[in-house]
Design a protein around this motif. Structure first.
Motif, PDB file in Angstrom:
ATOM      1  N   ALA A  70       0.097   2.027 -10.349  1.00  0.00           N
ATOM      2  CA  ALA A  70       0.995   1.475  -9.332  1.00  0.00           C
ATOM      3  C   ALA A  70       2.402   2.017  -9.554  1.00  0.00           C
ATOM      4  O   ALA A  70       3.131   2.326  -8.609  1.00  0.00           O
ATOM      5  CB  ALA A  70       0.994  -0.049  -9.434  1.00  0.00           C
ATOM      6  N   ARG A 119       3.838   2.728   2.654  1.00  0.00           N
ATOM      7  CA  ARG A 119       5.249   2.898   2.261  1.00  0.00           C
ATOM      8  C   ARG A 119       5.715   4.321   2.572  1.00  0.00           C
ATOM      9  O   ARG A 119       6.772   4.532   3.150  1.00  0.00           O
ATOM     10  CB  ARG A 119       5.405   2.675   0.751  1.00  0.00           C
ATOM     11  CG  ARG A 119       5.070   1.290   0.291  1.00  0.00           C
ATOM     12  CD  ARG A 119       5.712   1.020  -1.053  1.00  0.00           C
ATOM     13  NE  ARG A 119       5.167   1.810  -2.146  1.00  0.00           N
ATOM     14  CZ  ARG A 119       4.141   1.434  -2.903  1.00  0.00           C
ATOM     15  NH1 ARG A 119       3.528   0.287  -2.650  1.00  0.00           N
ATOM     16  NH2 ARG A 119       3.719   2.193  -3.894  1.00  0.00           N
ATOM     17  N   LYS A 120       4.883   5.256   2.175  1.00  0.00           N
ATOM     18  CA  LYS A 120       5.294   6.658   2.340  1.00  0.00           C
ATOM     19  C   LYS A 120       5.547   6.966   3.808  1.00  0.00           C
ATOM     20  O   LYS A 120       6.599   7.490   4.191  1.00  0.00           O
ATOM     21  CB  LYS A 120       4.175   7.561   1.815  1.00  0.00           C
ATOM     22  CG  LYS A 120       4.486   9.033   1.917  1.00  0.00           C
ATOM     23  CD  LYS A 120       3.419   9.851   1.228  1.00  0.00           C
ATOM     24  CE  LYS A 120       3.757  11.318   1.266  1.00  0.00           C
ATOM     25  NZ  LYS A 120       2.768  12.142   0.584  1.00  0.00           N
ATOM     26  N   GLU A 169       6.767   7.427  -6.097  1.00  0.00           N
ATOM     27  CA  GLU A 169       6.811   8.271  -4.891  1.00  0.00           C
ATOM     28  C   GLU A 169       7.687   7.615  -3.825  1.00  0.00           C
ATOM     29  O   GLU A 169       8.506   8.259  -3.165  1.00  0.00           O
ATOM     30  CB  GLU A 169       5.392   8.469  -4.367  1.00  0.00           C
ATOM     31  CG  GLU A 169       5.345   9.380  -3.171  1.00  0.00           C
ATOM     32  CD  GLU A 169       3.932   9.547  -2.615  1.00  0.00           C
ATOM     33  OE1 GLU A 169       3.700  10.540  -1.943  1.00  0.00           O
ATOM     34  OE2 GLU A 169       3.070   8.673  -2.868  1.00  0.00           O
ATOM     35  N   THR A 170       7.503   6.306  -3.677  1.00  0.00           N
ATOM     36  CA  THR A 170       8.292   5.587  -2.667  1.00  0.00           C
ATOM     37  C   THR A 170       9.787   5.682  -2.988  1.00  0.00           C
ATOM     38  O   THR A 170      10.625   5.917  -2.113  1.00  0.00           O
ATOM     39  CB  THR A 170       7.860   4.116  -2.646  1.00  0.00           C
ATOM     40  OG1 THR A 170       6.437   4.071  -2.523  1.00  0.00           O
ATOM     41  CG2 THR A 170       8.494   3.387  -1.494  1.00  0.00           C
ATOM     42  N   LYS A 218       3.295   4.919 -10.688  1.00  0.00           N
ATOM     43  CA  LYS A 218       3.450   6.273 -10.142  1.00  0.00           C
ATOM     44  C   LYS A 218       3.530   6.235  -8.621  1.00  0.00           C
ATOM     45  O   LYS A 218       4.241   7.018  -7.996  1.00  0.00           O
ATOM     46  CB  LYS A 218       2.266   7.149 -10.570  1.00  0.00           C
ATOM     47  CG  LYS A 218       2.289   7.496 -12.050  1.00  0.00           C
ATOM     48  CD  LYS A 218       1.059   8.304 -12.431  1.00  0.00           C
ATOM     49  CE  LYS A 218       1.015   8.606 -13.914  1.00  0.00           C
ATOM     50  NZ  LYS A 218      -0.229   9.249 -14.314  1.00  0.00           N
ATOM     51  N   GLN A 219       2.767   5.322  -8.029  1.00  0.00           N
ATOM     52  CA  GLN A 219       2.805   5.245  -6.566  1.00  0.00           C
ATOM     53  C   GLN A 219       4.163   4.739  -6.084  1.00  0.00           C
ATOM     54  O   GLN A 219       4.700   5.222  -5.082  1.00  0.00           O
ATOM     55  CB  GLN A 219       1.679   4.323  -6.078  1.00  0.00           C
ATOM     56  CG  GLN A 219       0.300   4.936  -6.323  1.00  0.00           C
ATOM     57  CD  GLN A 219      -0.820   3.951  -6.053  1.00  0.00           C
ATOM     58  OE1 GLN A 219      -0.587   2.761  -5.906  1.00  0.00           O
ATOM     59  NE2 GLN A 219      -2.042   4.444  -6.016  1.00  0.00           N
ATOM     60  N   TRP A 220       4.709   3.774  -6.833  1.00  0.00           N
ATOM     61  CA  TRP A 220       6.046   3.295  -6.441  1.00  0.00           C
ATOM     62  C   TRP A 220       7.082   4.388  -6.660  1.00  0.00           C
ATOM     63  O   TRP A 220       8.063   4.485  -5.926  1.00  0.00           O
ATOM     64  CB  TRP A 220       6.423   2.026  -7.219  1.00  0.00           C
ATOM     65  CG  TRP A 220       5.963   0.810  -6.477  1.00  0.00           C
ATOM     66  CD1 TRP A 220       4.877   0.051  -6.766  1.00  0.00           C
ATOM     67  CD2 TRP A 220       6.569   0.227  -5.318  1.00  0.00           C
ATOM     68  NE1 TRP A 220       4.748  -0.977  -5.857  1.00  0.00           N
ATOM     69  CE2 TRP A 220       5.788  -0.899  -4.951  1.00  0.00           C
ATOM     70  CE3 TRP A 220       7.702   0.530  -4.550  1.00  0.00           C
ATOM     71  CZ2 TRP A 220       6.093  -1.708  -3.862  1.00  0.00           C
ATOM     72  CZ3 TRP A 220       7.997  -0.289  -3.459  1.00  0.00           C
ATOM     73  CH2 TRP A 220       7.193  -1.390  -3.113  1.00  0.00           C
ATOM     74  N   SER A 246       9.876  -0.712  -8.179  1.00  0.00           N
ATOM     75  CA  SER A 246       9.474   0.431  -9.006  1.00  0.00           C
ATOM     76  C   SER A 246       9.590   0.088 -10.478  1.00  0.00           C
ATOM     77  O   SER A 246       8.733   0.437 -11.285  1.00  0.00           O
ATOM     78  CB  SER A 246      10.356   1.640  -8.717  1.00  0.00           C
ATOM     79  OG  SER A 246      10.209   2.011  -7.385  1.00  0.00           O
ATOM     80  N   ARG A 298       0.845  -1.210   0.000  1.00  0.00           N
ATOM     81  CA  ARG A 298       0.000   0.000   0.000  1.00  0.00           C
ATOM     82  C   ARG A 298       0.874   1.251   0.000  1.00  0.00           C
ATOM     83  O   ARG A 298       1.736   1.410   0.867  1.00  0.00           O
ATOM     84  CB  ARG A 298      -0.897  -0.001   1.248  1.00  0.00           C
ATOM     85  CG  ARG A 298      -1.903  -1.126   1.259  1.00  0.00           C
ATOM     86  CD  ARG A 298      -2.474  -1.392   2.629  1.00  0.00           C
ATOM     87  NE  ARG A 298      -1.460  -1.853   3.580  1.00  0.00           N
ATOM     88  CZ  ARG A 298      -1.707  -2.106   4.852  1.00  0.00           C
ATOM     89  NH1 ARG A 298      -2.915  -1.927   5.327  1.00  0.00           N
ATOM     90  NH2 ARG A 298      -0.744  -2.513   5.645  1.00  0.00           N
ATOM     91  N   PRO A 299       0.640   2.124  -0.981  1.00  0.00           N
ATOM     92  CA  PRO A 299       1.525   3.306  -1.108  1.00  0.00           C
ATOM     93  C   PRO A 299       1.548   4.178   0.143  1.00  0.00           C
ATOM     94  O   PRO A 299       2.601   4.655   0.545  1.00  0.00           O
ATOM     95  CB  PRO A 299       0.946   4.067  -2.296  1.00  0.00           C
ATOM     96  CG  PRO A 299      -0.368   3.462  -2.597  1.00  0.00           C
ATOM     97  CD  PRO A 299      -0.371   2.080  -2.047  1.00  0.00           C
ATOM     98  N   ARG A 329      -0.974   9.970  -9.202  1.00  0.00           N
ATOM     99  CA  ARG A 329      -0.761   8.751  -8.415  1.00  0.00           C
ATOM    100  C   ARG A 329      -1.654   7.619  -8.900  1.00  0.00           C
ATOM    101  O   ARG A 329      -1.949   6.706  -8.164  1.00  0.00           O
ATOM    102  CB  ARG A 329      -1.113   9.022  -6.945  1.00  0.00           C
ATOM    103  CG  ARG A 329      -0.161   9.961  -6.248  1.00  0.00           C
ATOM    104  CD  ARG A 329       1.101   9.259  -5.806  1.00  0.00           C
ATOM    105  NE  ARG A 329       2.085  10.210  -5.308  1.00  0.00           N
ATOM    106  CZ  ARG A 329       2.993  10.788  -6.070  1.00  0.00           C
ATOM    107  NH1 ARG A 329       3.050  10.531  -7.358  1.00  0.00           N
ATOM    108  NH2 ARG A 329       3.872  11.626  -5.550  1.00  0.00           N
TER     109      ARG A 329
END
Length: 1713
Positions: free
Chosen positions: A1107, A1041-1042, A1113-1114, A1109-1111, A1083, A1037-1038, A1104
């Protein structure tokens, strides 16, 4: 008045008096000489007094008659101005109290005269007021005269005067009485007043009164006379008076000065003999009047009540009763009987309203009511006044309902028992449910069709009247509907409130007195004095008397009250009104109970009970005994039959609940209205607060409550209280929100009834528990077979009984909890839920209870209490487990500090929750954990900390609920904070524990096995924490992670300093790089599919929505975090040994992120790059300017003398130690590492930078929709890194590196922008602004050239390369760069979505580059490398492009800047070129330059049509500048310049000069018209060089001479042709171009002659002169022309010929020279 006696005030008074007298004498100078003289002698008088006396004020007062005299004379003149002046002066004297009695008399007489003449009326009133209020010199006749004066002014025609006078009179009357009060005060000590005046005393003569009292007496007597329409005795001179005003004055005196009448017999005599008869006399019309009795035919208007008088009389009566009841017992009886009569239905509405208001004033004075009761009701042959008042209010209220509001007498007096009429079946009533919120919106009473609104007339307990205050109304006001009812209603309420609070207060006193058996403190109110005189001091007697009074009061009023209140309760549609009625019934019931009056008590309680239940509810208790006798009994009130009105079921009430009646076989449903609920609450209050006095009524109360609870479907809730059920089974019970809000209160009071079990003894308590248990077992048996609602009464009451008996819990704990644990395992969910509820409530309560001895000292009891909680874990029902966890949570909240050894148990309960056990269980368990972390870490043993970290981590991985995962990460952060703060303590304790464990392990021969083993235990705790966070950083879950990432890096950043140095190795390799690898893998393999918005209503931002794009960010977060740690902790990491390897790994990660096809990641990678290079300061403080370290030129610190390969000088450390010291706190000394290694790190960074740059800016081979093109911010950041990086590697930076750099800069600038980003990055096309990327590129070059400038010789060969780079940028102005094969649109025509990519506006960038070129060239023109590499030629070559395009350039500014730059460069470069002429290094430059001039001056581009004349002239002046440059910088040095070049220049000038204009003028017309100046300049230059003696070649001279003769010939032809045409054309003007042509010719001629004159004669050919002179005749012929322009040009051409006019010389000399 001390202010007026101070020396300053006296001085000011004297000055003011003198100035007043002076002013008076001035005013009267002409008209009134006597006054003037008086004034002047007055001045002398004042001065004399002031001079002779020390006590000036006293002296002034003695002589005041004389002092005042001039002013009185002034008033006598009756002149307004003088009069005003005099009155002001007199007022000033009065306010200083310097007026004697005689003077005051004179003043009043003078005022009287003015009044008679109607002069200055307001001033007069003011003067009187000042005179009477400042001192007491005026009394007796003077005073009466002053009062009459004011009264007379009250009846003038002028409104303002009237009102002012009225106010003045009121104030004067008050002053008179205040004087008397003051006088009494002064004499109080001398003579004791006679105590109380007997009512029958004879009239005393007035002579016994003191002066002020006498005035007051006379005044009051005359007021009575005037109101009675008799002549006054003392106020002589009255002409008229109104009764209303007189009554107002009487009332104010009586109200404000009661003590005067009570203390002086003379005054009390007036009260009895004058005031009371007067009032009774004036009341007579009101008594006799009957509304509706043939009023039309009755002509006698006297008999009709007059509102203003009547209302004022009632006010007077109110005051008389309130203040003088003790004096006027008999009179008051009459007044009160009158008041009661005024309530009759046949009196006018307004009269009834004011009467009710007056009665209200009495009802708020309970002591007065008590006196009535004692004086009348308790005497034998006396009117029962108190009973009558109450009954009258009751019948008044009934009459309002029964009489139609039209005012006709009631035709149908509904007497008798109306039960039958009122029955309406329940279903008909249920139709009311459909109407939202009841029928009526206004608060109102409604009974049998009569609807009466309730108005808010007053606040409780105060009788604020409306109509009694309408002193300004003459006509009777219209009374709003419901007003009288509302006041009567308040009367009842205030009556009940007053009586009950008074009696209960006295009862309380009696009880305390009985306890203390002290003497009675007499409560000396006027009303009870007489009684006290008779009462004996004996305690018992007094109580007997009091009790008799109390009982009489209650017996007198209860019937009337109950009748009225029951009726109102039935009629009320307003919650507040109902509340007040019920409160009254309740207080009355309680009072009757306390006094032991059983009948009345039961009557009130029955009324409340009936109100609680639905109409005609079959509850037998109420229909027996007392209730039955009451409901059908009629009371006689004043001979009228008043029936107890039974509840009428059609009362418009909102139905709030429908339920089943409590019966064996319930049939149908019954409805409860909100009013029923209100009654129920009242019943509960009664039972709860007054249980002690209920006696036999308990049966009534509980029976009713039991039925209501059942109908409402109340179910037990926490603590065993009955609360509304969550989901009531079956459709039978319907509750509205209105009742839902009430129920909690109801159930609350219900519970309190059970609290009394705490007063039972132990044995009885056991019996109670056993009984409840067996009841409960029965209920359980009943609930086994079915899912019907079980009866939970027994369980609830078990709980309640347990809770109130906590102080002796041990004796009942085992049977209680044993039974409840059985209930917990019952299959019926409701049943077991309740078992758990009761059990957990008891455990919590028992733990929090303040035991003796406390639990902390009684471990056995604590274990006993906690045992059931542990046993609950064996039950499998999730609802029970939830309760168990909730219980744990609450135990933590209350007892967390004292759990001690219980911690492992508690943490075990939380950790036992599995991921599959449902969200609510997880959530509750998590709440417990949160509590532990926030509050209890310090209190638990340190060995439990690792359990806490594990449990918190496991909650982070639970995927049931995102918020829990996020919060658990927060908890880990809090835990880390706690470790940090308590580090030393934890470390000590852990080491101690570790030692103990190792000892044990050794004994057993085992090896201790724990994670991260070699590290010390405290570091292991940290590493566990980091590892947990690391796991969470790659959660699917993004958000998790963040959050985990931020927490991990913050923790390491904030608390990393606690770790041992060696542990850092583990952190870097096992935690951070391990994490980076996992993130990079995830990623790069993440899904690119768009995620549909999660959870239906949660929108996902487009940045976002996949997936990937969300990775991204991580990745960004992780990389940034690692970089930051490398940056801030470098001093720790560098000594680790394998730092350079770690550095390479990190750079590799940065490179792969920067080259990822994701803008966000790539940009962030650069930021991290900047950070580890320490370009941005690690602390992001807004205060610190973001200066690059490169700019702060570092202090060189020599570290050893290491000879690098090929470098013979020691390295200079590039970031100063000072800076490092600043960066780290002093406790962490920077470790100075080997400089060589440092350099290797920088070069590694440069290689990474180069790889990123060349990869990212390389144009892709093919383009389609998805092609990734780097963003501007990315490129900008990339380029911005270079300058700082360069500072560290400049020593080894060579040409090859420069070339690499150039490629990257060029590619970066060429990258286009995606059209959707363009509005943010691009300025609008018109603004000449650089994008930040372009700025960065120029900065990079700037840094380089500055470095070269100060660098060693071998670096300076790089200059030409920099020039090349800049010139390449300059070319962009005309030819934007291509980016691979990409189609870009020009920004100006890119509509946002049509073009995918937009080329930038490169003009500002190119122009700025050009400026840089010029600057740089100015600095380096003579430089060897610059000369050798033909830089100047390249510059010219580059500039030739925009110059030749000229108007065709994309931006006009470009060619203008190019010209000016060319001029600047040439002005520096040409001297250099001439210097090196012999070397041939500049040979190829000259032809280039000539071509450039040619292309610019004779451009092929056509100027735009819209160019203004001014613009064109400006442009022409630029051309002229270029020619000037040629004439100053080139031609004078022709011998150093190649011949061909000079030839080209001459040819060009020739072309540009006037004579070469094309023969056909049409197409060149614009050119000619607009470039005169230029042509002239060319021509002059040409001539100048033709005739200069410097001509180097015959060829040149030949060119110019040839040109001249051609010119002259052509001039001749043009002139001839013009003259011809002019002659032929007659009146018509010639064509425009011909005129233009002739003007050109004429100007050329004049220019030519000028030039010829300037040159030395030997350079001019004789032929030329001849040809010039030959023009003269032709010019003269032109004189006749008609065009004015031609004429002026002609004039200019002719003037120079004067120099040829000379006397003819002899033939000999006239030769050809």
């Amino acid at each position: 008045m001390s202010g007026t006696h101070s020396p300053e005030a006296v001085k000011k008074l004297l000055e003011n008096m003198q100035s007043d007298l002076r002013a008076l004498s001035l005013e009267c100078k002409k008209k009134f000489p006597p006054v003037k003289e008086a004034a002047e002698s007055g001045i002398i008088k004042v001065k004399t007094i002031a001079a002779r006396n020390t006590e000036i004020l006293a002296a002034l007062k003695e002589n005041s008659s004389e002092v005042v005299q001039p002013f009185l004379m002034g008033c006598g003149t009756k002149e307004p101005k003088i009069t005003q002046l005099c009155l002001a002066a007199i007022q000033r004297l009065m306010s200083h109290e310097v007026v004697s009695e005689t003077a005051a008399g004179s003043i009043i007489n003078m005022l009287w005269q003015l009044m008679e003449n109607s002069l200055e009326e307001l001033k007069l009133l003011q003067t009187v007021l000042v005179l009477l209020t400042t001192n007491t010199v005026v009394h007796d006749e003077a005073l009466s005269k002053a009062i009459v004066l004011c009264l007379r002014l009250h009846f003038t025609k002028d409104n303002i005067t009237n009102n002012t006078a009225a106010a003045t009179v009121r104030q004067v009357v008050t002053v008179v009485f205040e004087r008397m009060v003051a006088e009494d005060e002064r004499h109080r000590d001398i003579i004791e007043q006679p105590a109380l005046i007997q009512a029958n005393s004879n009239r005393r003569s007035v002579s016994t009164l003191r002066p002020c009292a006498k005035d007051a007496y006379m005044l009051f007597q005359d007021l009575c006379q005037l109101v009675n329409a008799d002549a006054p005795y003392w106020l002589i001179g009255m002409i008229e008076m109104t009764r209303t005003f007189g009554l107002e004055l009487l009332e104010s005196v009586l109200n404000d000065f009661p003590q005067v009448f009570l203390q002086h017999q003379e005054f009390s005599f007036l009260l009895k003999e004058r005031v009371c008869p007067l009032v009774i006399k004036l009341f007579s019309p009101n008594i006799k009047f009957r509304q509706g009795s043939n009023t039309s035919s009755s002509p006698a208007p006297v008999e009709k009540p007059y509102f203003p008088i009547c209302m004022r009389l009632l006010r007077v009566v109110s005051v008389l009763i309130k203040q003088f009841y003790s004096l006027l017992v008999t009179e008051c009886e009459i007044f009160l009987s009158l008041l009661v009569k005024f309530l009759d239905a046949d009196k006018p509405q307004w009269l009834r309203a004011v009467a009710v208001e007056s009665i209200h004033r009495l009802c708020v004075q309970p002591q007065l009511l008590r006196s009535f009761c004692q004086s009348y009701d308790m005497k034998q042959h006396s009117t029962k006044v108190f009973r009558d008042i109450v009954n009258a209010l009751g019948s008044f209220i009934q009459s309002l309902f029964l009489v139609p509001p039209t005012g006709n007498p009631a035709t149908t007096n509904q007497a008798g028992n109306n039960n039958a009429a009122g029955t309406v079946s329940a279903p008909a009533n249920s139709g009311m449910l459909g109407i939202g919120g009841g029928v009526t919106l206004l608060p109102a009473f409604e009974y049998r069709g009569t609807w009466i609104p309730i108005l808010t007339v007053t606040v409780q307990g105060s009788a604020k009247a409306t109509y009694l205050e309408m002193l300004d109304k003459v006509e009777p006001p219209t009374i709003p509907e419901g007003y009288a009812m509302s006041v009567a209603f308040h009367c009842l309420l205030d009556l009940v409130r007053g009586i009950t609070s008074m009696i209960e207060g006295e009862l309380g006193e009696t009880e305390t007195e009985c306890q203390t058996s002290s003497e009675a403190a007499s409560s000396a109110t006027q009303s009870s004095r007489q009684q006290e005189l008779q009462s004996t001091s004996d305690q018992v007697d007094k109580e007997t008397v009091n009790r008799a009074v109390w009982e009489e009061m209650v017996n007198a009023c209860w019937c009337g009250l109950l009748a009225a209140l029951s009726l109102l309760l039935d009629a009320s549609t307003d919650e507040t009104a109902t509340e007040n009625i019920l409160k009254a019934e309740l207080t009355m019931a309680a009072l009757c109970g306390r006094l032991g009056l059983v009948t009345s008590r039961d009557a009130f309680i029955t009324a409340i009970c009936k109100g609680s239940l639905p109409p005609h509810y079959a509850l037998t208790v109420l229909n027996t005994t007392t209730a039955a006798t009451l409901s059908n009994k009629s009371y006689s009130i004043q001979g009228q039959s008043v029936t107890m009105i039974s509840p009428s079921s059609e009362s418009h009430q909102q139905v709030v609940a429908v339920g089943q009646p409590l019966a064996v076989q319930p049939q149908g449903t019954v409805m409860l209205t909100s009013k029923n609920i209100q009654c129920m609450r009242t019943l509960l209050n009664l039972a709860h607060c007054h249980g002690a006095v209920l006696g036999t009524s308990w049966q009534l109360v509980l029976a009713t409550l039991q039925h209501l609870v059942w109908i409402l479907g109340l179910k037990p809730s926490s603590g065993g209280a009955l609360k509304p059920g969550r989901a009531v089974e079956g459709p039978s019970t319907v509750l509205t929100t209105a009742v839902m809000t009430d129920l909690p209160v109801i159930s609350n009071i219900l519970s309190r009834l059970f609290e009394s079990s705490q007063y039972l003894d132990d044995v009885s308590l056991h019996h109670l528990i056993n009984a409840l248990c067996s009841l409960s077992l029965e209920a359980m048996d009943m609930a086994y077979g079915n899912n019907k609602e079980p009866s939970l009464f027994a369980v609830a009451k078990l709980l309640e009984t347990g809770l109130v008996n906590m102080h002796r819990i041990e004796i009942l704990w085992r049977p209680l909890t044993g039974h409840l644990l059985e209930v917990c395992q019952h299959p019926n969910s409701r049943m077991r839920e309740w078992g758990a509820e009761a059990l957990t409530s008891l455990i919590k309560a028992a733990l929090t209870f303040n035991h003796d001895p406390p639990l902390s000292q009684n471990q056995r009891l604590q274990l006993l209490l906690l045992n059931p909680l542990k046993e609950m874990s064996s039950i499998n029902h999730p609802d029970i487990r939830l309760k168990q966890l909730e219980c744990v949570l609450q135990i933590l909240q209350s007892q967390g500090d004292s759990l001690g050894p219980g911690w492992p148990l508690v943490l075990g309960v939380m950790g036992a929750i599995r991921n599959d056990q449902g969200e609510s269980l997880i959530r509750t368990a998590f709440q417990c954990l949160q509590l532990v972390v926030t509050d209890f870490l310090p209190t638990m043993p340190c060995t439990c900390l690792q359990i806490v970290v594990d449990v918190a981590g496991s909650f982070g991985l639970h995927n049931q609920e995102l918020n829990i995962s996020l919060t658990s990460i927060g908890l880990l952060w809090n835990i880390s904070d706690y470790f940090f703060q308590r580090g030393e303590t934890i470390e000590k304790e852990l080491n101690k524990e570790e030692a103990a464990q190792q000892k044990q392990a050794k004994e057993k021969g085992l090896v201790l096995n724990r994670p991260f083993h070699p590290a010390p235990p405290f570091d292991c705790l940290w590493l566990c924490l980091y590892a947990k966070l690391g796991e969470l950083c790659v959660d699917p879950r993004p958000a998790v992670r963040k959050s985990a990432g931020q927490t991990l890096f913050s923790t390491i950043g904030a608390h990393g300093t606690l770790l041992q140095h060696s542990t850092w190795h583990t952190v870097i390799w096992k935690v951070l790089f391990h994490l980076l690898d996992r993130v990079r893998v995830s990623s790069t393999t993440a899904d690119k599919e768009k995620i549909e918005s999660g959870g239906g209503n949660i929108l996902i931002h487009h940045s976002r929505d996949t997936a990937e794009k969300q990775w991204a960010e991580t990745w960004v977060l992780t990389l940034a975090g690692v970089a930051r740690i490398f940056n801030t902790r470098r001093y720790l990491l560098q000594p680790l040994g394998d730092f350079s390897r770690a550095w390479d790994v990190l750079l590799d990660h940065i490179q792969s992120a920067a080259l990822s096809k994701n803008n966000e990641v790539s940009l962030a990678a650069l930021k991290s790059f900047q950070e580890i290079l320490q370009i941005v300061s690690p602390v992001r403080d807004s205060e610190k300017p973001e200066t690059l370290p490169a700019v702060n030129v570092p202090v060189p610190v020599l570290i050893g003398s290491i000879s690098g390969p090929g470098l013979s000088r020691p390295f200079v450390r590039t970031d100063s130690i000072g800076e490092r010291l600043g960066r780290y706190s002093s406790s962490e000394p920077p470790v100075v590492t080997d400089e060589l290694e440092d350099l290797n790190l920088w070069w590694a960074a440069w290689n990474t930078w180069y790889r990123i740059g060349s990869e990212s800016t390389k144009p892709p081979v093919t383009f389609d929709k998805l092609t990734f093109i780097p963003s501007q911010p990315f490129l900008t950041a990339l380029i911005q890194i270079f300058p700082a990086l360069y500072q560290h590697i400049k020593t080894g930076f060579n040409m090859g590196d420069l070339q690499k750099l150039g490629v990257i800069l060029h590619s970066a600038v060429s990258v286009p922008i995606s059209s959707d980003a363009s509005p943010f990055i691009l300025p609008s096309y018109t603004e000449a602004v650089l994008t930040s990327l372009q700025e960065a590129v120029l900065t990079a070059l700037d840094v380089l050239q500055k470095a070269i400038c100060v660098g060693p010789e071998n670096m300076q060969i790089m200059y030409p390369a920099i020039f090349d780079q800049l010139l390449a940028f300059v070319e962009f102005s005309c030819k934007p760069p291509q980016y691979g094969q990409l189609e870009t649109k020009h920004i100006a025509n890119a509509k946002y979505n049509q073009a995918e990519w937009v080329a930038l506006n490169y003009v500002p960038f190119a122009e700025r580059s050009l400026e840089e070129v010029v600057d740089l060239y100015q600095k380096t023109a003579c430089h060897k490398a610059v000369v050798n590499e033909k830089v100047l030629q390249n510059i010219i070559k580059t500039l030739r492009v925009p110059l030749s395009l000229k108007y065709s350039c994309p931006s006009e500014s470009t060619w203008k800047l190019a010209v000016s730059s060319l001029l600047k460069v040439l002005s520096i470069g040409l001297p250099v070129a001439r210097q090196h002429a012999s070397s041939g290094k500049f040979d190829s430059m000259w032809p280039e330059l000539a071509n450039t001039f040619e292309d610019f001056l004779f451009t092929k581009s056509i100027p735009p049509d819209n160019l203004s004349i001014q613009e064109f002239q400006r442009n022409e002046s630029i051309d002229v500048e270029v020619v000037q440059l040629i004439s100053t910088e080139i031609l004078p040095y022709a011998n150093f310049i190649p011949k061909e070049f000079v030839g080209q220049i001459m040819t060009m000038l020739n072309k540009g000069s006037i004579h070469s204009q094309s023969s056909s003028f049409t197409e060149a017309e614009i050119d000619i018209r607009l470039r005169e100046e230029f042509s002239k300049m060319c021509f002059e230059t040409l001539l100048q060089f033709s005739f200069s003696n410097k001509v180097t070649t015959p060829q040149e001279g030949y060119i110019s001479r040839m040109a001249l003769s051609v010119l002259l010939k052509r001039s001749q032809d043009v002139l001839h042709r013009y003259i011809e045409d002019e002659r032929l054309s007659g009146k018509c003007p010639l064509p425009r171009q011909q005129v233009t042509e002739i003007i050109f010719v004429l100007k050329a001629v004049s220019t030519l002659i000028d030039s010829l004159k300037k040159t030395q004669p030997e350079n001019v050919d004789g032929n030329t002169w001849a040809q010039v002179i030959a023009l003269y005749p032709t010019l003269v012929e032109c004189i006749t022309c008609s065009s004015s322009e031609v004429c002026s040009a002609l004039k200019e051409a002719l003037v120079p010929f004067k120099d040829f006019m000379q006397p003819p010389a002899s033939k000999v000399e006239n030769g050809d020279s």
